[in-house]
Design a protein around this motif. Structure first.
Motif, short mmCIF file in Angstrom:
data_model
loop_
_atom_site.label_atom_id
_atom_site.label_comp_id
_atom_site.label_asym_id
_atom_site.label_seq_id
_atom_site.Cartn_x
_atom_site.Cartn_y
_atom_site.Cartn_z
N LEU A 114 0.84 -1.20 0.00
CA LEU A 114 0.00 0.00 0.00
C LEU A 114 0.87 1.26 0.00
N ALA A 115 1.89 1.26 0.85
CA ALA A 115 2.79 2.42 0.90
C ALA A 115 3.59 2.55 -0.40
N ALA A 116 4.00 1.42 -0.95
CA ALA A 116 4.76 1.42 -2.20
C ALA A 116 3.90 1.95 -3.35
N ALA A 117 2.62 1.62 -3.33
CA ALA A 117 1.72 2.09 -4.38
C ALA A 117 1.61 3.62 -4.37
N GLY A 118 1.85 4.20 -3.20
CA GLY A 118 1.85 5.66 -3.08
C GLY A 118 3.19 6.28 -3.43
N GLY A 119 4.13 5.46 -3.87
CA GLY A 119 5.42 5.97 -4.30
C GLY A 119 6.48 6.03 -3.21
N TYR A 120 6.24 5.42 -2.07
CA TYR A 120 7.20 5.46 -0.97
C TYR A 120 8.25 4.37 -1.17
N GLU A 121 9.43 4.78 -1.62
CA GLU A 121 10.49 3.85 -2.03
C GLU A 121 10.92 2.88 -0.92
N PRO A 122 11.12 3.31 0.33
CA PRO A 122 11.50 2.33 1.36
C PRO A 122 10.49 1.19 1.50
N ALA A 123 9.21 1.48 1.28
CA ALA A 123 8.19 0.44 1.36
C ALA A 123 8.30 -0.54 0.19
N ARG A 124 8.63 -0.02 -0.98
CA ARG A 124 8.81 -0.90 -2.14
C ARG A 124 9.95 -1.87 -1.87
N GLU A 125 11.04 -1.33 -1.32
CA GLU A 125 12.19 -2.19 -1.01
C GLU A 125 11.82 -3.24 0.03
N ALA A 126 11.08 -2.84 1.07
CA ALA A 126 10.67 -3.78 2.11
C ALA A 126 9.74 -4.85 1.54
N ARG A 127 8.81 -4.43 0.68
CA ARG A 127 7.88 -5.37 0.05
C ARG A 127 8.63 -6.40 -0.79
N ASP A 128 9.59 -5.92 -1.58
CA ASP A 128 10.33 -6.83 -2.45
C ASP A 128 11.18 -7.80 -1.65
N THR A 129 11.75 -7.33 -0.55
CA THR A 129 12.51 -8.22 0.33
C THR A 129 11.60 -9.24 0.99
N MET A 130 10.42 -8.78 1.44
CA MET A 130 9.45 -9.67 2.08
C MET A 130 9.00 -10.76 1.11
N LYS A 131 8.79 -10.38 -0.13
CA LYS A 131 8.32 -11.33 -1.14
C LYS A 131 9.27 -12.51 -1.28
N ASP A 132 10.57 -12.25 -1.14
CA ASP A 132 11.57 -13.31 -1.26
C ASP A 132 11.47 -14.32 -0.11
#
Length: 155
Positions: A114-132
């Motif tokens: 949700l945070a990544a969808a709003g453009g918040y880069e640290p959240a995108r990084e956390a999401r991608d790490t979590m996905k792994d």
């Protein structure tokens, strides 16, 4: 400080938030975590998302209040549900580590997403790490939760 205090004492949530920040950092006043909590709480109870998030930080770290992860989650969630990306990221972290809530990687991913969808880069990084770290089933559940969160909070 003088003007923020005058407005804060009249119930202005933004002034209460700013006065709380000043006490938290010792800017213009002696640093006083308990006084910061007082002002953050007043603003947070009026719905100020940034004050809610910082009140969560205070409980999360035991600054000016006894450390209480469940209370921290409560305040982070209120801010996150208002769309504050930093609070969404932290709430995701609480779910990822099981602090104040049961550990739930799918919930963590959903809040990160949700945070990544709003453009918040640290959240995108956390999401991608979590996905792994997740199984395909957990990822599918996380994506379903993400859609639900997005729809519920968009209203």
């Amino acid at each position: 400080v003088k003007w923020f205090r005058l407005a804060a004492e009249q119930g202005n949530a933004e002034a209460q938030f700013n006065l709380g920040k000043m006490y938290a950092t010792g800017e213009g006043v002696p640093q006083d975590a308990a006084e910061a909590v007082k002002w953050f709480r007043l603003a947070a109870e009026q719905g100020n998302a940034r004050a809610q998030a910082l009140l969560g930080v205070m409980y999360d770290n035991g600054w000016g209040v006894p450390e209480d992860d469940a209370e921290a989650v409560k305040w982070y969630r209120l801010a996150a549900e208002q769309g504050l990306a930093e609070a969404q990221l932290i709430l995701g972290m609480m779910y990822a580590t099981g602090e104040g809530v049961p550990e739930d990687l799918a919930q963590a991913y959903a809040w990160y997403n949700l945070a990544a969808a709003g453009g918040y880069e640290p959240a995108r990084e956390a999401r991608d790490t979590m996905k792994d770290l997740m199984t395909p089933e957990q990822i599918a559940e996380a994506q379903r939760l993400s859609r639900e969160l997005f729809e519920r909070l968009r209203r």
